[in-house]
Design a protein around this motif. Structure first.
Motif, short mmCIF file in Angstrom:
data_model
loop_
_atom_site.label_atom_id
_atom_site.label_comp_id
_atom_site.label_asym_id
_atom_site.label_seq_id
_atom_site.Cartn_x
_atom_site.Cartn_y
_atom_site.Cartn_z
N LYS A 77 0.77 -1.14 0.09
CA LYS A 77 0.08 -0.01 -0.07
C LYS A 77 0.88 1.26 0.07
O LYS A 77 1.83 1.39 0.83
N LEU B 160 -7.15 5.54 5.74
CA LEU B 160 -5.76 5.49 6.05
C LEU B 160 -5.11 6.79 5.45
O LEU B 160 -4.30 7.53 6.30
N THR C 235 1.10 4.87 1.13
CA THR C 235 0.73 5.85 1.84
C THR C 235 1.57 7.20 2.08
O THR C 235 2.68 7.02 1.85
N ARG D 67 -1.72 1.21 9.82
CA ARG D 67 -2.25 0.25 8.95
C ARG D 67 -2.89 -0.87 9.83
O ARG D 67 -3.81 -1.56 9.33
#
Length: 94
Positions: A4, A69, A6, A60
């Protein structure tokens, strides 16, 4: 484990790039600053890297969706930048 992207991942990657650039002795990072503080900048960059990496892992674990998030992490980054700017203005320019 799913990968992911982020905001805190981006911050940790940028801080790691800055630390590596300081170690390799790139003078463009320290143009306005004194070169005697290079070790301090490296230590602060590593601290930013570890804190952002650990916070990313914690977020997370507790924030289920990617949209939330991103929102939470962007808010943390913005609040941190505002806090640092307020400290800078109050202590170093006042």
């Amino acid at each position: 484990m799913k990968l992911k992207l982020t905001p805190l991942n981006i911050v940790s990657a940028l801080s790691l790039v800055a630390v590596i650039s300081l170690i390799v002795n790139k003078a463009w990072l320290l143009v306005p600053a004194n070169h005697e503080f290079k070790g301090l900048f490296i230590a602060l960059g590593l601290l930013v890297f570890f804190v952002s990496f650990l916070c990313d892992q914690i977020f997370r674990k507790f924030v289920p969706t990617l949209a939330k998030l991103w929102l939470v992490q962007l808010m943390i980054i913005v609040l941190t930048v505002v806090f640092v700017l307020v400290l800078k203005i109050s202590f170093f320019e006042g």
